[in-house]
Design a protein around this motif. Structure first.
Motif, PDB file in Angstrom:
ATOM      1  N   ALA A   1      80.509 -58.548 -14.634  1.00  0.00           N
ATOM      2  CA  ALA A   1      80.034 -58.788 -13.269  1.00  0.00           C
ATOM      3  C   ALA A   1      80.546 -57.697 -12.331  1.00  0.00           C
ATOM      4  N   TRP A   2      81.813 -57.351 -12.458  1.00  0.00           N
ATOM      5  CA  TRP A   2      82.405 -56.332 -11.589  1.00  0.00           C
ATOM      6  C   TRP A   2      81.748 -54.978 -11.829  1.00  0.00           C
ATOM      7  N   SER A   3      81.560 -54.594 -13.102  1.00  0.00           N
ATOM      8  CA  SER A   3      80.973 -53.281 -13.357  1.00  0.00           C
ATOM      9  C   SER A   3      79.506 -53.222 -12.931  1.00  0.00           C
ATOM     10  N   ALA A   4      78.777 -54.333 -13.023  1.00  0.00           N
ATOM     11  CA  ALA A   4      77.390 -54.342 -12.535  1.00  0.00           C
ATOM     12  C   ALA A   4      77.359 -54.110 -11.031  1.00  0.00           C
ATOM     13  N   CYS A   5      78.218 -54.807 -10.316  1.00  0.00           N
ATOM     14  CA  CYS A   5      78.296 -54.634  -8.866  1.00  0.00           C
ATOM     15  C   CYS A   5      78.745 -53.211  -8.524  1.00  0.00           C
ATOM     16  N   TYR A   6      79.803 -52.752  -9.173  1.00  0.00           N
ATOM     17  CA  TYR A   6      80.355 -51.443  -8.870  1.00  0.00           C
ATOM     18  C   TYR A   6      79.357 -50.328  -9.202  1.00  0.00           C
ATOM     19  N   THR A   7      78.635 -50.463 -10.316  1.00  0.00           N
ATOM     20  CA  THR A   7      77.649 -49.456 -10.688  1.00  0.00           C
ATOM     21  C   THR A   7      76.556 -49.353  -9.632  1.00  0.00           C
ATOM     22  N   THR A   8      76.109 -50.497  -9.143  1.00  0.00           N
ATOM     23  CA  THR A   8      75.096 -50.526  -8.091  1.00  0.00           C
ATOM     24  C   THR A   8      75.621 -49.858  -6.826  1.00  0.00           C
ATOM     25  N   VAL A   9      76.819 -50.239  -6.422  1.00  0.00           N
ATOM     26  CA  VAL A   9      77.417 -49.694  -5.203  1.00  0.00           C
ATOM     27  C   VAL A   9      77.740 -48.210  -5.372  1.00  0.00           C
ATOM     28  N   PHE A  10      78.083 -47.787  -6.588  1.00  0.00           N
ATOM     29  CA  PHE A  10      78.352 -46.377  -6.846  1.00  0.00           C
ATOM     30  C   PHE A  10      77.115 -45.539  -6.514  1.00  0.00           C
ATOM     31  N   GLY A  11      75.949 -46.023  -6.932  1.00  0.00           N
ATOM     32  CA  GLY A  11      74.703 -45.326  -6.598  1.00  0.00           C
ATOM     33  C   GLY A  11      74.464 -45.278  -5.096  1.00  0.00           C
ATOM     34  N   MET A  12      74.754 -46.383  -4.405  1.00  0.00           N
ATOM     35  CA  MET A  12      74.607 -46.418  -2.948  1.00  0.00           C
ATOM     36  C   MET A  12      75.582 -45.451  -2.278  1.00  0.00           C
ATOM     37  N   ALA A  13      76.827 -45.419  -2.775  1.00  0.00           N
ATOM     38  CA  ALA A  13      77.835 -44.514  -2.206  1.00  0.00           C
ATOM     39  C   ALA A  13      77.411 -43.060  -2.393  1.00  0.00           C
ATOM     40  N   ALA A  14      76.807 -42.742  -3.544  1.00  0.00           N
ATOM     41  CA  ALA A  14      76.323 -41.378  -3.774  1.00  0.00           C
ATOM     42  C   ALA A  14      75.227 -41.031  -2.770  1.00  0.00           C
TER      43      ALA A  14
ATOM     44  N   ILE B   1      83.022 -40.292  -4.387  1.00  0.00           N
ATOM     45  CA  ILE B   1      82.029 -41.367  -4.486  1.00  0.00           C
ATOM     46  C   ILE B   1      82.679 -42.623  -5.055  1.00  0.00           C
ATOM     47  N   ALA B   2      83.500 -42.462  -6.100  1.00  0.00           N
ATOM     48  CA  ALA B   2      84.174 -43.605  -6.723  1.00  0.00           C
ATOM     49  C   ALA B   2      85.066 -44.327  -5.715  1.00  0.00           C
ATOM     50  N   HIS B   3      85.793 -43.568  -4.909  1.00  0.00           N
ATOM     51  CA  HIS B   3      86.663 -44.170  -3.898  1.00  0.00           C
ATOM     52  C   HIS B   3      85.837 -44.956  -2.873  1.00  0.00           C
ATOM     53  N   LEU B   4      84.750 -44.357  -2.395  1.00  0.00           N
ATOM     54  CA  LEU B   4      83.893 -45.055  -1.438  1.00  0.00           C
ATOM     55  C   LEU B   4      83.300 -46.317  -2.060  1.00  0.00           C
ATOM     56  N   ALA B   5      82.890 -46.232  -3.311  1.00  0.00           N
ATOM     57  CA  ALA B   5      82.333 -47.409  -3.987  1.00  0.00           C
ATOM     58  C   ALA B   5      83.351 -48.538  -4.055  1.00  0.00           C
ATOM     59  N   HIS B   6      84.623 -48.212  -4.300  1.00  0.00           N
ATOM     60  CA  HIS B   6      85.670 -49.249  -4.315  1.00  0.00           C
ATOM     61  C   HIS B   6      85.865 -49.858  -2.920  1.00  0.00           C
TER      62      HIS B   6
END
Length: 148
Positions: A61-74, A121-126
């Motif tokens: 669940a966390w990686s699905a959310c984070y992967t989605t947000v990672f794309g948004m952060a990019a 990007i990873a930091h912003l996604a977190h």
């Protein structure tokens, strides 16, 4: 914040945005789990065990959310991600002395993008991800960047 001294079990996931229907699939005894997120193509966990442990479900669940947000952060940083970027997440349950605690390790794979850019990007996604925010200060989180 305490660190795990002895890992007792781990839940491992890899979340990717599937754009290739010919991508390698799980072997016998595992399955591919398709998830969705608002405004995003389907996410897939390839080769998920048929009877996942709690830490695997949490990692999924966390990686699905984070992967989605990672794309948004990019997108917010005006960075175009390669189609094969992925997020691996290992959630460990372990002990420090008599205490039982969780820990998490992200491996962010973004081939061909400068490590400093991916780290940003990873930091912003977190900062954006609701799961990352909910555990901040409660469990140790390590983020590894792979760009090769």
């Amino acid at each position: 914040m305490e660190k795990i001294e002895k890992v007792l079990a781990s839940g491992n996931t890899r979340a990717t945005v599937n754009r290739n229907p010919d991508a390698k699939r799980g072997d016998f005894g595992v399955y591919d789990l398709k998830l969705t997120a608002p405004g995003v193509e389907s996410l897939e966990f390839v080769a998920t065990e048929p009877h996942p442990r709690a830490e695997q479900l949490f990692a999924g669940a966390w990686s699905a959310c984070y992967t989605t947000v990672f794309g948004m952060a990019a997108q917010l940083k005006k960075v175009t991600l390669p189609s094969d970027y992925s997020i691996d997440l290992k959630v460990n349950i372990g002990q420090t002395g008599a205490a039982w605690i969780l820990g998490a390790e992200f491996t962010v794979r973004v081939p061909g993008v400068e490590p400093e850019v991916v780290e940003s990007i990873a930091h912003l996604a977190h900062q954006i991800c609701p799961y990352s925010k909910s555990v901040r200060g409660n469990i140790g989180v390590v983020t590894n960047i792979v760009t090769a």
